[in-house]
Design an enzyme around this catalytic site. Structure first.
Site, PDB file in Angstrom:
ATOM      1  N   THR A 270       4.450   1.013  -4.994  1.00 42.79           N
ATOM      2  CA  THR A 270       4.038  -0.370  -5.251  1.00 42.79           C
ATOM      3  C   THR A 270       4.009  -0.713  -6.749  1.00 42.79           C
ATOM      4  O   THR A 270       4.370  -1.838  -7.112  1.00 42.79           O
ATOM      5  CB  THR A 270       2.683  -0.671  -4.575  1.00 42.79           C
TER       6      THR A 270
ATOM      7  N   HIS B 154       0.832  -1.207   0.000  1.00 37.00           N
ATOM      8  CA  HIS B 154       0.000   0.000   0.000  1.00 37.00           C
ATOM      9  C   HIS B 154       0.862   1.250   0.000  1.00 37.00           C
ATOM     10  O   HIS B 154       0.720   2.135   0.842  1.00 37.00           O
ATOM     11  CB  HIS B 154      -0.934  -0.010   1.215  1.00 37.00           C
ATOM     12  N   CYS B 155       1.743   1.345  -0.952  1.00 39.32           N
ATOM     13  CA  CYS B 155       2.715   2.430  -1.037  1.00 39.32           C
ATOM     14  C   CYS B 155       2.619   3.057  -2.429  1.00 39.32           C
ATOM     15  O   CYS B 155       2.254   2.375  -3.390  1.00 39.32           O
ATOM     16  CB  CYS B 155       4.114   1.842  -0.798  1.00 39.32           C
ATOM     17  N   GLY B 156       2.975   4.296  -2.531  1.00 41.28           N
ATOM     18  CA  GLY B 156       2.982   4.960  -3.828  1.00 41.28           C
ATOM     19  C   GLY B 156       3.970   4.333  -4.801  1.00 41.28           C
ATOM     20  O   GLY B 156       3.840   4.488  -6.015  1.00 41.28           O
TER      21      GLY B 156
END
Length: 182
Positions: A64, A60-62
Site C-alpha cells: 500500500t 490493507h496490503c504490505g
C-alpha cells in the site's frame, strides 16, 4: 431549406462523433465508477491519446505505501500526458468493504490525486472487462495487489510489472517514457 441544412449539420456531427468513437482503442472502451463519487470514469473520454499506468490497489496490503510512489510518478509525468489509474480490488482479500475507508487511505493518508475507481474484480472470470483486456494484451493477470500495466497512447500494453517493482524502478520509468513517446 433551413430544415435540411440543420439535418445535414446533425448528420455530419453524428458521423464525426462515430468516427471519433471508432478511433478509441479497445482497451479504453470501458467505464468504471469513480471512487467515492457518483461520477463515471469514461476511459475513452478521459484517457484517449494518453499513456497510462493502470494498477490494482488494496488499502490493507504490505505494498500500500506504493501509493506515494505512484503519486510521485504521476506528478513527474502528467504534464507529458501520463495518467495513473488505481483500481481497488478485494481479489486478494486486502481491500476494505467501505469505500469511505478506501478513499481515506488513498486521498488522506497518501495524498493521491490520480484517478481512483470503486472496488472491482481484476482477475479470473469475474474480472472487469478493463482488466481482462489488460491481462490479454500483457499475457498475465494480476498475481497480487499493486500489479502495474503500462499502456501507450494507442491503447497497447507495453509492459507489466509485479507488485515488487516500485513505481520509481528504472525499468518502470523506462516503460513509462516509451509509452509517452509512442
Amino acid at each position: 431549406m433551413a430544415v435540411s441544412r440543420v439535418f445535414v449539420t446533425l448528420a455530419l456531427a453524428c458521423a464525426s462523433g462515430a468516427a471519433l468513437a471508432g478511433e478509441c482503442p479497445a482497451l479504453l472502451q470501458h467505464e468504471l465508477p469513480k471512487l467515492r463519487s457518483k461520477e463515471i470514469v469514461n476511459f475513452c473520454e478521459q484517457f484517449n491519446g494518453k499513456a497510462l499506468v493502470v494498477v490494482n490497489t488494496a488499502s490493507h496490503c504490505g505494498f500500500t505505501p506504493q501509493f506515494k510512489g505512484l503519486e510521485a510518478l504521476y506528478q513527474r509525468f502528467k504534464a507529458d500526458g501520463l495518467e495513473v489509474v488505481g483500481v481497488p480490488s478485494d481479489d486478494f482479500f486486502q481491500e476494505d468493504n467501505d469505500a469511505e475507508k478506501t478513499a481515506e487511505v488513498c486521498y488522506v493518508n497518501y495524498g493521491v490525486t490520480f484517478t481512483m475507481t470503486q472496488t472491482q474484480p481484476v482477475r479470473g472470470r469475474d474480472a472487469t472487462p478493463l482488466f481482462r483486456e489488460l491481462a490479454e494484451q500483457a499475457g498475465k493477470a494480476p498475481s497480487w495487489n499493486f500489479y502495474k500495466y503500462v499502456v501507450d497512447r494507442h491503447g497497447q500494453v507495453v509492459a507489466s510489472f509485479s507488485s515488487k517493482v516500485k513505481p520509481d524502478d528504472p525499468q518502470l520509468i523506462e516503460a513509462v517514457q516509451k509509452a509517452l513517446s509512442n
